[in-house]
Design an enzyme around this catalytic site. Structure first.
Site: not given
Length: 165
Positions: A134-135
């Protein structure tokens, strides 16, 4: 991104935020990219294999995520196609819970290199497994939405999906 010499299998699905190309090796899911995002990999020699187990599982979990039935992912990942530093940053991204955010500075602290904020930002930007690693949960120091290889509109939508706002 240049993948190491290994067989890469690929599949494509549609999502509410646009098409997604997925890639897998025999070690696990190695990539998820929105169509036309920055840092698109060289796909020369990749083999389309819609029934590859890692790609089937990734597609199912992504569909559940976008439908609001899943907030975290549970699958084998292959993050070996980055540098040791990038891999450390990508592992740190996996520790950010759904619905929460962090900053690049806090992430650089988490990986044990507080002075490497820009390098951490570059590694986040090169994350090969969008959404699942989850950047999109990383914000600027002032809480602003900054950079996302898939586009800020998608980053906003992903955060809204996770927070219900």
């Amino acid at each position: 991104m240049k993948f190491k010499r290994t067989v890469i299998y690929t599949s494509h699905i549609d999502t509410p935020l646009g098409g997604v190309t997925m890639a897998a090796t025999d070690q696990g899911l190695a990539g998820v990219w929105f169509d036309h995002q920055r840092h698109w990999p060289d796909t020369t020699g990749w083999q389309t294999k819609d029934d590859h187990p890692a790609l089937v599982e990734a597609a199912a979990q992504l569909r559940d995520y976008f439908a609001g039935r899943r907030s975290h992912f549970d699958m084998q990942l292959d993050l070996s196609h980055g540098t040791a530093f990038q891999q450390g940053v990508w592992q740190a991204l996996l520790a950010i819970p759904a619905g929460e955010t962090t900053t690049y500075g806090a992430l650089s602290q988490r990986v044990g290199n507080p002075a490497a904020v820009r390098a951490v930002g570059a590694a986040v930007g090169r994350n090969p497994i969008s959404v699942i690693v989850p950047c999109h949960r990383v914000l600027g120091a002032d809480g602003s939405l900054t950079g996302y290889a898939g586009g800020l509109d998608r980053k906003t939508a992903l955060l809204e999906l996770e927070t219900g706002k």
